[in-house]
Design a protein around this motif. Sequence first.
Motif, PDB file in Angstrom:
ATOM      1  N   LEU A   1       1.281  -1.551  -0.316  1.00 16.59           N
ATOM      2  CA  LEU A   1       0.217   0.320  -0.034  1.00 16.59           C
ATOM      3  C   LEU A   1       0.886   1.337  -0.188  1.00 16.59           C
ATOM      4  O   LEU A   1       0.770   2.597  -0.697  1.00 16.59           O
ATOM      5  CB  LEU A   1      -0.762  -0.407   1.432  1.00 16.59           C
ATOM      6  N   LEU A   2       1.909   1.386   0.718  1.00 13.92           N
ATOM      7  CA  LEU A   2       2.732   2.739   0.432  1.00 13.92           C
ATOM      8  C   LEU A   2       3.195   3.588  -0.347  1.00 13.92           C
ATOM      9  O   LEU A   2       3.879   4.012  -1.441  1.00 13.92           O
ATOM     10  CB  LEU A   2       4.188   2.044   2.063  1.00 13.92           C
ATOM     11  N   ASP A   3       3.890   1.100  -1.421  1.00 15.58           N
ATOM     12  CA  ASP A   3       4.990   1.998  -2.122  1.00 15.58           C
ATOM     13  C   ASP A   3       3.875   2.276  -3.292  1.00 15.58           C
ATOM     14  O   ASP A   3       3.580   3.440  -3.781  1.00 15.58           O
ATOM     15  CB  ASP A   3       5.196   0.802  -2.794  1.00 15.58           C
ATOM     16  N   ALA A   4       2.404   2.320  -3.598  1.00 20.18           N
ATOM     17  CA  ALA A   4       1.356   2.300  -4.700  1.00 20.18           C
ATOM     18  C   ALA A   4       1.166   3.402  -4.550  1.00 20.18           C
ATOM     19  O   ALA A   4       1.019   4.169  -5.136  1.00 20.18           O
ATOM     20  CB  ALA A   4       0.667   1.215  -4.280  1.00 20.18           C
ATOM     21  N   ALA A   5       0.950   3.967  -3.034  1.00 14.11           N
ATOM     22  CA  ALA A   5       0.772   5.397  -2.509  1.00 14.11           C
ATOM     23  C   ALA A   5       1.636   6.736  -3.344  1.00 14.11           C
ATOM     24  O   ALA A   5       1.792   7.740  -3.683  1.00 14.11           O
ATOM     25  CB  ALA A   5       0.269   5.451  -1.231  1.00 14.11           C
ATOM     26  N   LEU A   6       2.987   5.925  -2.992  1.00 15.10           N
ATOM     27  CA  LEU A   6       4.184   7.188  -3.349  1.00 15.10           C
ATOM     28  C   LEU A   6       3.976   7.588  -4.531  1.00 15.10           C
ATOM     29  O   LEU A   6       4.460   8.403  -5.271  1.00 15.10           O
ATOM     30  CB  LEU A   6       5.467   6.334  -3.178  1.00 15.10           C
ATOM     31  N   VAL A   7       3.578   6.434  -4.913  1.00 13.58           N
ATOM     32  CA  VAL A   7       3.142   7.269  -6.943  1.00 13.58           C
ATOM     33  C   VAL A   7       2.207   8.210  -6.858  1.00 13.58           C
ATOM     34  O   VAL A   7       2.459   9.072  -7.872  1.00 13.58           O
ATOM     35  CB  VAL A   7       2.866   5.704  -7.359  1.00 13.58           C
ATOM     36  N   HIS A   8       1.554   8.115  -6.091  1.00 15.99           N
ATOM     37  CA  HIS A   8       0.592   9.060  -6.414  1.00 15.99           C
ATOM     38  C   HIS A   8       0.400  10.648  -5.696  1.00 15.99           C
ATOM     39  O   HIS A   8       0.501  11.605  -6.289  1.00 15.99           O
ATOM     40  CB  HIS A   8      -1.255   8.249  -5.907  1.00 15.99           C
TER      41      HIS A   8
ATOM     42  N   GLY B   1      -0.866  14.660  -2.950  1.00 16.47           N
ATOM     43  CA  GLY B   1      -0.503  14.477  -1.998  1.00 16.47           C
ATOM     44  C   GLY B   1      -0.988  13.801  -1.328  1.00 16.47           C
ATOM     45  O   GLY B   1      -1.244  12.334  -1.400  1.00 16.47           O
ATOM     46  N   TRP B   2      -0.679  13.987   0.254  1.00 20.75           N
ATOM     47  CA  TRP B   2      -1.404  12.268   2.123  1.00 20.75           C
ATOM     48  C   TRP B   2      -2.753  12.923   2.117  1.00 20.75           C
ATOM     49  O   TRP B   2      -2.397  13.185   2.993  1.00 20.75           O
ATOM     50  CB  TRP B   2      -0.415  12.321   2.837  1.00 20.75           C
ATOM     51  N   SER B   3      -3.251  12.647   0.756  1.00 20.88           N
ATOM     52  CA  SER B   3      -4.853  12.318   0.778  1.00 20.88           C
ATOM     53  C   SER B   3      -5.492  11.123   0.929  1.00 20.88           C
ATOM     54  O   SER B   3      -5.089   9.998   0.222  1.00 20.88           O
ATOM     55  CB  SER B   3      -4.787  13.055  -0.638  1.00 20.88           C
ATOM     56  N   GLU B   4      -6.462  11.589   0.768  1.00 22.89           N
ATOM     57  CA  GLU B   4      -7.985  10.528   1.101  1.00 22.89           C
ATOM     58  C   GLU B   4      -7.930  10.028  -0.543  1.00 22.89           C
ATOM     59  O   GLU B   4      -8.238   8.323  -0.929  1.00 22.89           O
ATOM     60  CB  GLU B   4      -9.653  10.764   0.885  1.00 22.89           C
ATOM     61  N   GLU B   5      -7.713  10.841  -1.382  1.00 21.71           N
ATOM     62  CA  GLU B   5      -7.286  10.676  -3.103  1.00 21.71           C
ATOM     63  C   GLU B   5      -6.384   9.409  -3.219  1.00 21.71           C
ATOM     64  O   GLU B   5      -6.410   8.244  -4.266  1.00 21.71           O
ATOM     65  CB  GLU B   5      -7.397  11.567  -4.010  1.00 21.71           C
ATOM     66  N   THR B   6      -5.064   9.286  -2.595  1.00 23.54           N
ATOM     67  CA  THR B   6      -4.242   8.801  -2.592  1.00 23.54           C
ATOM     68  C   THR B   6      -4.090   6.985  -2.245  1.00 23.54           C
ATOM     69  O   THR B   6      -3.766   6.300  -2.300  1.00 23.54           O
ATOM     70  CB  THR B   6      -2.810   9.245  -1.750  1.00 23.54           C
TER      71      THR B   6
ATOM     72  N   ARG C   1      -7.207   6.331  -1.677  1.00 21.41           N
ATOM     73  CA  ARG C   1      -8.179   4.838  -2.010  1.00 21.41           C
ATOM     74  C   ARG C   1      -7.565   4.950  -3.979  1.00 21.41           C
ATOM     75  O   ARG C   1      -7.438   3.561  -4.211  1.00 21.41           O
ATOM     76  CB  ARG C   1      -9.311   5.960  -3.055  1.00 21.41           C
ATOM     77  N   ALA C   2      -6.608   5.304  -4.935  1.00 16.68           N
ATOM     78  CA  ALA C   2      -5.555   5.305  -5.425  1.00 16.68           C
ATOM     79  C   ALA C   2      -5.055   3.827  -4.922  1.00 16.68           C
ATOM     80  O   ALA C   2      -5.012   3.045  -6.434  1.00 16.68           O
ATOM     81  CB  ALA C   2      -4.281   5.691  -5.918  1.00 16.68           C
ATOM     82  N   ALA C   3      -4.092   3.640  -3.684  1.00 17.32           N
ATOM     83  CA  ALA C   3      -3.080   2.711  -3.725  1.00 17.32           C
ATOM     84  C   ALA C   3      -3.744   1.874  -2.888  1.00 17.32           C
ATOM     85  O   ALA C   3      -4.196   0.253  -3.535  1.00 17.32           O
ATOM     86  CB  ALA C   3      -2.653   3.485  -1.976  1.00 17.32           C
ATOM     87  N   ILE C   4      -5.507   1.624  -2.620  1.00 16.17           N
ATOM     88  CA  ILE C   4      -6.159   0.559  -2.359  1.00 16.17           C
ATOM     89  C   ILE C   4      -6.588   0.339  -3.672  1.00 16.17           C
ATOM     90  O   ILE C   4      -6.750  -1.272  -3.855  1.00 16.17           O
ATOM     91  CB  ILE C   4      -7.313   0.966  -1.323  1.00 16.17           C
ATOM     92  N   ARG C   5      -6.680   0.393  -4.625  1.00 15.31           N
ATOM     93  CA  ARG C   5      -7.347   0.002  -6.793  1.00 15.31           C
ATOM     94  C   ARG C   5      -5.702  -0.566  -6.653  1.00 15.31           C
ATOM     95  O   ARG C   5      -6.176  -1.470  -7.571  1.00 15.31           O
ATOM     96  CB  ARG C   5      -7.460   1.522  -7.023  1.00 15.31           C
ATOM     97  N   ASP C   6      -5.066   0.112  -6.687  1.00 10.09           N
ATOM     98  CA  ASP C   6      -3.452  -0.129  -7.631  1.00 10.09           C
ATOM     99  C   ASP C   6      -2.766  -1.720  -6.824  1.00 10.09           C
ATOM    100  O   ASP C   6      -2.572  -2.826  -7.615  1.00 10.09           O
ATOM    101  CB  ASP C   6      -2.891   1.103  -6.991  1.00 10.09           C
ATOM    102  N   THR C   7      -3.672  -1.724  -5.417  1.00  8.52           N
ATOM    103  CA  THR C   7      -3.136  -3.269  -5.143  1.00  8.52           C
ATOM    104  C   THR C   7      -4.026  -4.077  -4.699  1.00  8.52           C
ATOM    105  O   THR C   7      -3.441  -5.673  -4.935  1.00  8.52           O
ATOM    106  CB  THR C   7      -3.104  -3.115  -3.598  1.00  8.52           C
ATOM    107  N   GLY C   8      -4.871  -4.025  -4.821  1.00 12.96           N
ATOM    108  CA  GLY C   8      -6.166  -4.802  -5.564  1.00 12.96           C
ATOM    109  C   GLY C   8      -7.077  -5.299  -3.774  1.00 12.96           C
ATOM    110  O   GLY C   8      -7.699  -6.481  -3.683  1.00 12.96           O
ATOM    111  N   ILE C   9      -5.923  -4.593  -2.740  1.00 14.12           N
ATOM    112  CA  ILE C   9      -6.555  -5.077  -1.226  1.00 14.12           C
ATOM    113  C   ILE C   9      -7.883  -4.845  -1.113  1.00 14.12           C
ATOM    114  O   ILE C   9      -8.197  -3.607  -1.465  1.00 14.12           O
ATOM    115  CB  ILE C   9      -5.411  -4.852  -0.070  1.00 14.12           C
ATOM    116  N   ALA C  10      -8.448  -5.886  -0.380  1.00 14.99           N
ATOM    117  CA  ALA C  10     -10.351  -4.857   0.456  1.00 14.99           C
ATOM    118  C   ALA C  10      -9.966  -3.863   0.842  1.00 14.99           C
ATOM    119  O   ALA C  10      -9.040  -3.522   1.545  1.00 14.99           O
ATOM    120  CB  ALA C  10     -10.444  -5.862   1.138  1.00 14.99           C
ATOM    121  N   PRO C  11     -10.556  -2.887   0.675  1.00 14.07           N
ATOM    122  CA  PRO C  11     -10.533  -0.942   1.728  1.00 14.07           C
ATOM    123  C   PRO C  11     -10.894  -1.787   2.579  1.00 14.07           C
ATOM    124  O   PRO C  11     -10.397  -0.928   3.673  1.00 14.07           O
ATOM    125  CB  PRO C  11     -11.922  -0.964   1.195  1.00 14.07           C
TER     126      PRO C  11
END
Length: 225
Positions: free
Chosen positions: A9-16, A21-26, A28-38
Motif C-alpha cells: 500500500l505504501l509503495d503504491a501510494a508513493l506513486v500518487h 499529496g498524502w490525501s484520501e485520493e492517494t 483510495r488509489a493505493a487500494i485500487r492499484d494493489t487490489g487490497i480489500a478496502p
Amino acid sequence: MTDTPEDRLLDAALVHVPFDGWSEETFRAAIRDTGIAPAVARGLFPRGAVDLAIAYHRRGDDAMAARIAETDLGAMRFRDRVAFAVRARIEATGDREVVRRGTTLFALPMHAADGAKLIWGTADRIWTALGDTSQDLNWYSKRATLSGVYSSTVLYWLGDDSIDNDATWAFLDRRIDDVMRIEGAKAQMRKNPLTRGLMAGPEWLASRIRAPRRDAGVPGGRPRG
C-alpha cells in the motif's frame, strides 16, 4: 524489503503522493492499484493517508538505522558521526516532493502533534544508534537539540538546488558547529571557579530528571522498572 500488505500500500501510494499529496485520493488509489480489500487497508491504516505518511517516515528511520549499523564510525569525531546520521536520514527520504507533501501535511494543526512525534522519534533513533546511554535531562536535551537540527536541515534541503546537495551538507555542518559551541561554553562554565557554582544547582536538578519509560508514549526511553 518485505512484501507485506502495508509495504504494498505504501509503495503504491508513493506513486500518487507527488500529484495528490498524502490525501484520501492517494489512499483510495493505493487500494485500487494493489487490489487490497478496502476494509483490510483501513484496518492497517485507520486514518488513511496520514498513517501512510507516518509509515513512510518510519521506513526512512529504519533505512537510516541500517546504514549507520553497517558503517564503521570509529574513526570519526563524534560531531561527524551525528552529521553522518542526519545526512543518512535525509538521503533515505527518496523523492523530495513526497517529503515536501509530508511537511505540508504535518504542518496542519490537526496533524502537528504527529509530525513533532516523528521528528523526535528520528532524533531518538539517531542517538540510540550512536550509543547514547543518558537517562537524565541530557536524554531530553540531546533529542530536542537534534530535532531542531534535523528539521531545519530538511527544510533547507527542500529548497536546495546545489550540485549533490552540497549547500545542505554545509548548512548541516554549521548547525552542528553551533550546537558544539554551546556545549563547549557549558563545559567551560563548569571548569571556571567563578561560574562553577552557578552550574551546581541546575545540574543537581537535571540529575533528578529521568528519561521516560518506553511505555510512556514518548519515542525511545528507558526500560520499564
